[in-house]
Write a protein that holds these residues in place. Structure first.
Motif, PDB file in Angstrom:
ATOM      1  N   LEU A  70       0.752  -1.271   0.071  1.00  0.00           N
ATOM      2  CA  LEU A  70      -0.020   0.182  -0.148  1.00  0.00           C
ATOM      3  C   LEU A  70       0.775   1.488   0.081  1.00  0.00           C
ATOM      4  O   LEU A  70       0.358   2.308  -0.660  1.00  0.00           O
ATOM      5  CB  LEU A  70      -0.868   0.066   1.085  1.00  0.00           C
ATOM      6  N   ALA A  71       1.960   1.187   0.720  1.00  0.00           N
ATOM      7  CA  ALA A  71       2.951   2.174   0.850  1.00  0.00           C
ATOM      8  C   ALA A  71       3.375   2.604  -0.645  1.00  0.00           C
ATOM      9  O   ALA A  71       3.616   3.659  -1.039  1.00  0.00           O
ATOM     10  CB  ALA A  71       3.838   2.047   1.861  1.00  0.00           C
ATOM     11  N   LEU A  72       3.854   1.379  -1.091  1.00  0.00           N
ATOM     12  CA  LEU A  72       4.484   1.612  -2.624  1.00  0.00           C
ATOM     13  C   LEU A  72       3.560   2.256  -3.531  1.00  0.00           C
ATOM     14  O   LEU A  72       3.768   3.059  -4.246  1.00  0.00           O
ATOM     15  CB  LEU A  72       5.065   0.219  -2.966  1.00  0.00           C
ATOM     16  N   ALA A  73       2.409   1.653  -3.494  1.00  0.00           N
ATOM     17  CA  ALA A  73       1.201   2.206  -4.357  1.00  0.00           C
ATOM     18  C   ALA A  73       1.205   3.719  -4.188  1.00  0.00           C
ATOM     19  O   ALA A  73       0.980   4.350  -4.962  1.00  0.00           O
ATOM     20  CB  ALA A  73      -0.247   1.541  -4.057  1.00  0.00           C
ATOM     21  N   GLY A  74       1.189   3.917  -2.736  1.00  0.00           N
ATOM     22  CA  GLY A  74       1.226   5.363  -2.444  1.00  0.00           C
ATOM     23  C   GLY A  74       2.233   6.209  -2.877  1.00  0.00           C
ATOM     24  O   GLY A  74       2.081   7.494  -3.531  1.00  0.00           O
ATOM     25  N   VAL A  75       3.411   6.000  -2.957  1.00  0.00           N
ATOM     26  CA  VAL A  75       4.605   6.686  -3.480  1.00  0.00           C
ATOM     27  C   VAL A  75       4.421   6.581  -4.984  1.00  0.00           C
ATOM     28  O   VAL A  75       4.774   7.844  -5.553  1.00  0.00           O
ATOM     29  CB  VAL A  75       5.817   5.878  -2.931  1.00  0.00           C
ATOM     30  N   ALA A  76       4.186   5.848  -5.554  1.00  0.00           N
ATOM     31  CA  ALA A  76       3.859   5.628  -7.145  1.00  0.00           C
ATOM     32  C   ALA A  76       2.960   6.547  -7.649  1.00  0.00           C
ATOM     33  O   ALA A  76       3.157   7.791  -8.411  1.00  0.00           O
ATOM     34  CB  ALA A  76       3.626   4.339  -7.762  1.00  0.00           C
ATOM     35  N   VAL A  77       1.585   6.666  -6.840  1.00  0.00           N
ATOM     36  CA  VAL A  77       0.549   7.620  -7.111  1.00  0.00           C
ATOM     37  C   VAL A  77       0.909   8.873  -6.815  1.00  0.00           C
ATOM     38  O   VAL A  77       0.798   9.917  -7.800  1.00  0.00           O
ATOM     39  CB  VAL A  77      -0.854   7.249  -6.619  1.00  0.00           C
ATOM     40  N   GLY A  78       1.559   8.994  -5.808  1.00  0.00           N
ATOM     41  CA  GLY A  78       1.756  10.463  -5.279  1.00  0.00           C
ATOM     42  C   GLY A  78       2.959  11.005  -6.231  1.00  0.00           C
ATOM     43  O   GLY A  78       2.887  12.278  -6.810  1.00  0.00           O
TER      44      GLY A  78
END
Length: 348
Positions: free
Chosen positions: A166-174
């Motif tokens: 979820l954190a990796l998805a957040g970093v990518a989307v961010g």
């Protein structure tokens, strides 16, 4: 009564017995430290003003005294804005971590902050001259978009959602939303206007901003306190929550509304300020235990204190020039994030 239900009730009873002493220490001494920090924040600037003058400017204002005008029109709204915004980001992070049971969750890491900044970039490009209230509305919508994208991607992850995924998805989307924001700002020639929101800072806080933040505080923090007990139970897991008769969908919906309201308001006024929502809830839980009836108010106090001190540091590091306050909070938050990611990565 089943063995499972007995365990559920045991968990709930344990929650009730944790943290009052640590929480009271935070509420008492944290509030005193915050008041002292506010005094320093108002006193220190391009021209230093003694604390006696600060007191007089607040409680016995004289419009003929230049220092009083500086305090009332510039420094006081900035200081109050830092208190509210720090509290907003910390409480948002605490609720996100409680709802998702994800220690890496925070508005900055899960795309909420970048989504809000992306929406503000669109507003600047296509609706120039928009009011603070309008910017806040766009910020709310962008925060919702960022969160929806991150959780949508996380839901399709192979092997299910884990904190690190979820954190990796957040970093990518961010990163994606941040790139889009920069492209819009450059193409429509609003980069100078957007630079403040990209860097994060409190120099532009005005009384109208504070008034809107107070409204968001009454609604958002009030709702956060109302659902605090439910967040505590939800943080034990959905099965435990449902076993105790909790309507998890209602609690999650209310929690999402709180996060979007508080984060959207914070970003619309101060831009992207990261890591307060990551660091402060962890410190608070360490000191108070896992009861969110204590975590939420204590996170608000500590988050406000951190941002007041970070803003003070931003003005002192390279005086008389200001360092973006987002850079100061990042110096604290990035090592903390890497430590948590390493701990959680072992569970991949």
């Amino acid at each position: 009564m089943s063995h499972s239900t007995d365990n559920d009730l045991s968990n709930e009873n344990k929650i009730k017995n944790k943290g009052p002493f640590g929480a009271m220490m935070i509420l008492i001494f944290g509030t005193l430290a915050l008041i002292f920090g506010l005094g320093l924040s108002i006193s220190i600037g391009a021209a230093s003003i003694d604390l006696t003058t600060v007191w007089q400017a607040i409680f016995a204002f004289d419009a003929d005294i230049t220092d009083h005008q500086i305090i009332q029109e510039v420094r006081l709204p900035r200081a109050l804005g830092s208190v509210l915004i720090g509290a907003f980001l910390a409480v948002s992070g605490a609720i996100m971590q409680g709802m998702t049971r994800n220690p890496l969750a925070s508005p900055a890491i899960l795309g909420v902050t970048d989504g809000a900044a992306f929406a503000i970039a669109i507003a600047f490009a296509f609706f120039p001259g928009m009011s603070y209230l309008g910017l806040m509305g766009w910020s709310f919508a962008g925060a919702g978009l960022g969160a929806m994208l991150v959780f949508g991607i996380g839901a399709f992850a192979k092997g299910g959602v884990t904190p690190v995924k979820l954190a990796l998805a957040g970093v990518a989307v961010g990163a994606m939303l941040s790139s889009f924001s920069s492209a819009i700002a450059i193409h429509f020639r609003v980069a100078q206007d957007m630079s403040f929101w990209f860097a994060g800072g409190l120099a532009g806080v005005q009384w109208i901003s504070v008034q809107l933040l107070v409204i968001a505080a009454v609604v958002g923090l009030g709702l956060a306190l109302l659902i605090s007990r439910s967040i505590t139970i939800l943080s034990l897991g959905e099965e435990v929550s449902k076993g105790l008769g909790q309507k998890t969908v209602v609690v999650k919906t209310a929690g999402i509304i709180v996060v979007l309201l508080l984060t959207g308001a914070a970003v619309s006024v101060a831009g992207r300020i990261g890591f307060i929502g990551l660091v402060i809830p962890h410190i608070t839980r360490f000191l108070t235990g896992v009861d969110y009836r204590w975590i939420i108010p204590c996170s608000a106090i500590l988050g406000a204190l951190l941002l007041v001190l970070a803003d003070l540091g931003a003005r002192m590091v390279n005086a008389p020039y200001e360092t973006p306050v987002g850079a100061i909070t990042a110096l604290i938050g990035i090592p903390f994030f890497l430590y948590l990611a390493r701990q959680e990565g072992r569970g991949l």
